[in-house]
Motif scaffolding. Structure first.
Motif, short mmCIF file in Angstrom:
data_model
loop_
_atom_site.label_atom_id
_atom_site.label_comp_id
_atom_site.label_asym_id
_atom_site.label_seq_id
_atom_site.Cartn_x
_atom_site.Cartn_y
_atom_site.Cartn_z
N SER A 168 -35.62 99.26 -35.48
CA SER A 168 -36.46 98.97 -36.64
C SER A 168 -36.75 99.91 -37.62
O SER A 168 -36.87 101.08 -36.99
CB SER A 168 -37.58 97.87 -36.51
OG SER A 168 -38.54 98.62 -35.73
N ALA A 209 -39.40 100.87 -38.00
CA ALA A 209 -40.96 101.46 -37.07
C ALA A 209 -40.34 102.50 -36.49
O ALA A 209 -41.23 103.35 -36.11
CB ALA A 209 -41.34 100.22 -36.29
N TRP A 260 -45.79 98.15 -39.14
CA TRP A 260 -44.39 97.83 -38.69
C TRP A 260 -44.46 98.22 -37.15
O TRP A 260 -44.00 97.41 -36.11
CB TRP A 260 -43.38 98.59 -39.14
CG TRP A 260 -42.95 97.96 -40.65
CD1 TRP A 260 -42.98 96.60 -40.86
CD2 TRP A 260 -42.36 98.54 -41.75
NE1 TRP A 260 -42.54 96.55 -42.16
CE2 TRP A 260 -42.12 97.63 -42.65
CE3 TRP A 260 -42.05 99.93 -41.95
CZ2 TRP A 260 -41.85 97.97 -43.89
CZ3 TRP A 260 -41.61 100.06 -43.13
CH2 TRP A 260 -41.24 99.20 -44.28
N ALA A 295 -39.45 92.32 -42.04
CA ALA A 295 -40.37 93.30 -42.33
C ALA A 295 -41.38 93.45 -43.18
O ALA A 295 -42.54 93.86 -43.19
CB ALA A 295 -39.37 94.67 -42.91
N THR A 296 -41.11 92.42 -44.28
CA THR A 296 -42.29 92.29 -45.48
C THR A 296 -41.94 91.09 -46.23
O THR A 296 -40.70 90.63 -46.39
CB THR A 296 -41.97 93.62 -46.46
OG1 THR A 296 -43.05 93.66 -47.09
CG2 THR A 296 -40.56 93.57 -47.38
N HIS A 353 -35.70 94.27 -41.40
CA HIS A 353 -35.66 95.61 -41.15
C HIS A 353 -34.30 95.95 -41.80
O HIS A 353 -33.77 96.98 -42.15
CB HIS A 353 -35.95 95.72 -39.91
CG HIS A 353 -37.29 95.72 -39.62
ND1 HIS A 353 -38.33 96.93 -39.77
CD2 HIS A 353 -38.32 94.87 -39.21
CE1 HIS A 353 -39.41 96.54 -39.32
NE2 HIS A 353 -39.61 95.33 -39.10
#
Length: 665
Positions: A43, A45, A140, A230-231, A249
């Motif tokens: 991801s 992250a 994340w 992710a968002t 992601h």
């Protein structure tokens, strides 16, 4: 896949020609295959930690130094007693890859220690800053989903997003924003955490998570995949309440990996000057956020500029000295108009205008040469450009920090006039088009094959289709999962376009109108919902007229009217800086604004701008009458969205009387 060799020894750029589908001899669909394989594991992250492993001591960011307590912030004097230029490289402190990864891990442990669970939503409401990006990646890394909120949002707008997304934690920039959110807490039953950057949010999270092992973060990261959300990025809400776009992601990887590979000269160090960007657009908008993530992915040195006031931004640009920028047309218009106004005050307006004409001719000749339709700038044109470079073009480049070679521009059409000027001034323009739903760019100017006035080819891995009604349809790995459904707590797929010849149900209908030329370049002509139909049945797209007029130094905003009316009219607001300059040049500093608006001299200048814009359209589409308003359209008064789009319904309701006057004359 032809390799095109740029100038100055830059490594070749691989361009993939789009495939084109014609219907009745007209290009209706274009597609470009991806330049990179899709990411199958991990991801966003992982990016900070991958960077720390690959290049631990490489600078991935620079932070603006905070003034030391008691230290004077006055600018030093030069030897001759004049103030030295504002901004210095010593104002910025590099952050290495390993330092950023350590910061991300520490804040992520703090979020875990605060009790946040994988999949929880946390909001970020702040101006563009190092802390914004840090919190995004830390969230994340803790397995969370981030929800951006514009720092200028009202209490109602912020509450709507926090409620709709089911946010459990929110970080804000300062005390004013903390108070704004705090007053809404009685209606935000799920919001259990409120942190403030200015009062030590980062240090607090570091402290509370210090006792946790690093494995607490590693375990959370290991659970994420490209399909993980992710968002929730909310639309600007031009026609109603903002909608939460569910971006994964994998959506971001599809977007940034292909963009970095395509725009090689931008994202890769190709000279003695390492690639770098100073980001001043809001990270709450997907455009700025996508570029920030892409820079970290490519290890391009990233700086943040929270203030976009002219003096602050020029100082930050001078100190940071980026090699490329992300901008919206308004910023480039402002720089051009400021340069022209400065020349006029110095009595050199005619010289600036000649230089601008030469730059546009030069830029157009460069475009023709790169597209194989012309020989390039003639020796005489090259000589003329060289003459004006130190007088005009270098000043433009200096205002941008002195080292900018490329600008990525989006948000609204830039137009041939400004695009050719900046190209002639020595700055390559990459114009793109996209939406929140497409993780930013869906199309972009291909390197070394520009076509000014268009928004380029599909980003690799993307297809563009023009529907039967002219609507732009998109397909690709960056297209979002769907809109957030508050009750179900998941994404609901967007309504597909109506079935039509050659188009399946997996296309995203953008609501924008456009066309494809024979070579596959996309042009955007307006919004489907904004089309005006006069009482005579003529369909008029207001965007080309509005975009042209907004580029005028005297005009701040413009809304074109005429739906179910006999002819087209416009409401115009005045640009403060442009008006101040006009007053000064006309020696009318003391004349009241109301008198100026009714006076023949200002109206004459605006009428000439209207006449110039009307050359773009037929007589039936031209603006017949206009009214100058004494107040501007702003986000604060509810007439612009946070991304500076017109709220047409609000404007027409607020100025209903004035609109009736336009048609009663």
């Amino acid at each position: 896949m032809p390799a095109v060799m740029p100038a100055d020894g830059v490594p070749p750029v691989t361009l993939v020609e789009p495939t084109r589908l014609r219907v009745d001899g007209v290009v209706r669909e274009v597609a470009v295959p991806p330049l990179v394989a899709p990411v199958r594991h991990g991801s966003l992250a992982d990016i900070p930690f991958d960077n720390a492993g690959a290049a631990p001591f490489e600078a991935v960011m620079s932070r603006k130094r905070r003034p030391e307590p008691g230290r004077s912030t006055k600018q030093p004097k030069s030897a001759k007693g004049a103030k030295a230029p504002k901004g210095s490289k010593h104002d910025w402190q590099d952050v290495t890859a390993v330092e950023f990864a350590d910061d991300v891990r520490a804040v992520a442990k703090g979020l875990i220690a605060e009790g946040l669970q994988p999949g929880d939503r946390v909001a970020i409401m702040a101006r563009t800053s190092y802390e914004w990006t840090l919190f995004d990646f830390a969230a994340w890394a803790a397995g969370l989903v981030t929800v951006p909120i514009y720092p200028t949002a009202s209490a109602f707008q912020a509450r709507w997003i926090l409620q709709d997304a089911g946010v459990v934690g929110c970080v804000v920039e300062d005390a004013a924003q903390a108070q704004l959110i705090s007053q809404e807490l009685p209606q935000l039953h799920g919001l259990g955490h409120l942190w403030t950057f200015d009062t030590g949010a980062v240090d607090h999270l570091r402290a509370v998570g210090e006792h946790l092992p690093d494995e607490a973060v590693s375990d959370r990261r290991a659970r994420l995949t490209p399909d993980s959300v992710a968002t929730l990025s909310y639309t600007s809400g031009t026609t109603g309440r903002p909608k939460g776009c569910v971006l994964t992601h994998g959506n971001f990887f599809a977007e940034i990996d292909n963009a970095v590979q395509l725009l090689h000269p931008v994202f890769r160090t190709v000279s003695k000057e390492p690639a770098s960007i100073l980001l001043f657009l809001p990270l709450s908008h997907v455009f700025g956020r996508m570029v920030a993530i892409g820079c970290l992915r490519a290890r391009v040195r990233l700086g943040h500029a929270p203030s976009i006031s002219t003096d602050d931004l020029i100082a930050d640009l001078a100190g940071f000295r980026p090699t490329f920028l992300l901008a919206i047309p308004y910023v480039l218009e402002k720089i051009y108009n400021t340069g022209r106004a400065t020349a006029e005050r110095m009595g050199r307006a005619s010289s600036f205008d000649r230089a601008a004409r030469i730059a546009r001719r030069y830029g157009q000749a460069v475009e023709e040469a790169e597209c194989g339709t012309g020989p390039g700038p003639s020796p005489a044109l090259r000589a003329a450009r060289a003459l004006y470079d130190p007088l005009v073009y270098r000043r433009i480049r200096t205002a941008l920090g002195g080292r900018v070679k490329q600008i990525i521009c989006g948000g609204s059409p830039l137009g041939r006039r400004l695009a050719s000027f900046y190209t002639g001034a020595g700055i390559e323009i990459f114009e793109g088009y996209g939406l929140t739903e497409t993780t930013a760019a869906a199309t972009v100017t291909p390197p070394l094959k520009p076509r000014m006035g268009t928004v380029g080819w599909p980003l690799p891995g993307t297809a563009v289709r023009i529907g039967d009604d002219g609507e732009v349809l998109l397909r690709g790995g960056q297209v979002f999962r769907g809109y957030w459904d508050r009750d179900r707590g998941e994404a609901v797929p967007a309504q597909p376009p109506e079935a039509e010849s050659g188009a399946g149900g997996d296309w995203f209908a953008t609501g924008d109108l456009g066309s494809l030329d024979d070579d596959g370049y996309l042009s955007i002509t307006g919004r489907k919902k904004d089309i005006l139909i006069t009482s005579a049945g003529k369909s008029v797209a207001p965007a080309p007229l509005e975009d042209w007029l907004r580029a005028h130094p005297l005009i701040s905003q413009c809304i074109v009217l005429g739906d179910n009316r006999p002819y087209i009219t416009a409401l115009i607001t005045l640009e403060r800086d442009g008006l101040d300059h006009w007053r000064q040049m006309k020696k009318k500093q003391e004349v009241p604004l109301a008198e100026l608006i009714e006076g023949d001299e200002l109206r004459g200048a605006l009428q000439r701008a209207i006449d110039e814009a009307n050359r773009l359209v037929s007589r039936a589409e031209s603006i017949r009458r206009f009214l100058v308003l004494p107040t501007d359209f702003t986000e604060a008064n509810g007439r612009l969205t946070p991304s500076l789009k017109l709220r047409r319904a609000a404007i027409t309701a607020d100025f209903a009387t004035e609109i009736e006057e336009l048609y009663a004359r």
